[in-house]
Enzyme design. Structure first.
Site: not given
Length: 273
Positions: A111, A2-3, A92
């Site tokens: 992550r 995500p930017e 997650h």
DNA sequence: CGCCCATCCTGAGCGC
DNA sequence: TGCGCTCAGGATGGGC
């Protein structure tokens, strides 16, 4: 990954889904997601607060609560999902905000790179993460003069400068490559080597590319999806990112991939000078 | 002060 | 089939 455009899309979705709802309890399942304050203070302070609005600064999500602001960074693969309590939590799921509606706002992150901070409302702009941020990539906020000043003395490659959040907030690896392609600037050019007209072109490309990506709901390359679970639409407009060995649509030369500032970097060796 | 680099993490993809 | 290796990368903090 995500930017700014992806975070903007997540923000819009979250506003529709959770604005006005109260948080009754917080479960933290992976403590390294919480940067500050302590886990116990984080949980105790949030419980009982209402989510008034969700905003964005750079790539940071800002949850405006009754007394505090929750600053959340998704890093590579962070996601928010609103689920009913009877839907099983996946492996997650790392932070869970239980709501008075009977639902849960869940933070998922394969992550585990994402970070959250909690800070009093009147002090949120003073948080270290906020103080370092440069202007938003908009016509109003991103001044030519600021870019000239930031670039004029640096030996760093322009790609590294675009990724530097103190110069401009919100650009990440995908859009940096797309912006430099749009501006016809080679990613390894030193910041100080750019002429004034090139800096003007670069500024235009930053604003144009980011705006268009916001308009399309962001880019889904690997796993990104917004708060509703829907994917972005900008990936069909990408010119160089992920296009190694494909033909440049402007000149038909072959797109190359190199490393610049430790980041995978895609460019056209013919168009980008 | 400016800049480089390791760190945090896991899953996908690849070669053998 | 399965193992082990490499790669992906945003922000941060240590070090030169």
């Amino acid at each position: 990954m995500p930017e700014l455009p992806e975070v903007e899309s997540v923000k819009n979705g979250l506003n529709k889904l959770i604005s006005g709802k109260a948080i009754t309890n917080v479960d933290v399942l992976w403590i390294n997601i919480i940067k500050d304050p302590s886990i116990s203070e984080f949980k105790e302070r949030i419980a009982g607060q209402v989510i008034e609005a969700v905003k964005r600064r750079g790539k940071f999500l800002l949850f405006f609560l009754t007394d505090d602001v929750l600053i959340s960074h998704l890093r590579m693969e962070g996601k928010y999902r609103l689920e009913n309590t009877d839907v099983p939590r996946t492996k997650h799921t790392h932070v869970v905000f239980e709501l008075d509606s009977g639902e849960e706002l869940r933070y998922l992150d394969v992550r585990k790179f994402g970070k959250m901070s909690l800070i009093a409302k009147e002090k949120w702009t003073q948080h270290p993460s906020m103080l370092k941020l440069g202007p938003e990539p908009t016509n109003e906020e991103l001044k030519i003069k600021h870019l000239v000043n930031a670039l004029k003395k640096t030996e760093r490659p322009i790609k590294a400068c675009l990724l530097d959040q103190t110069i401009v907030a919100g650009v990440g690896n995908i859009y940096a490559d797309e912006i430099l392609y749009d501006a016809c600037i080679h990613p390894e050019r030193k910041g100080k080597s750019l002429q004034l007209d090139e800096i003007k072109d670069l500024r235009n490309s930053i604003i144009t590319i980011i705006n268009k990506a916001v308009d399309k709901g962001g880019t889904t390359i690997r796993t990104y999806s917004n708060a509703f679970g829907t994917e972005g639409g900008y990936q069909t407009y990408l010119s160089v990112y992920g296009k190694k060995d494909e033909k440049c649509s402007r000149c038909q030369h072959t797109i190359k991939k190199i490393k610049v500032a430790q980041r995978g970097t895609h460019y056209c060796p013919y168009c980008q000078k």
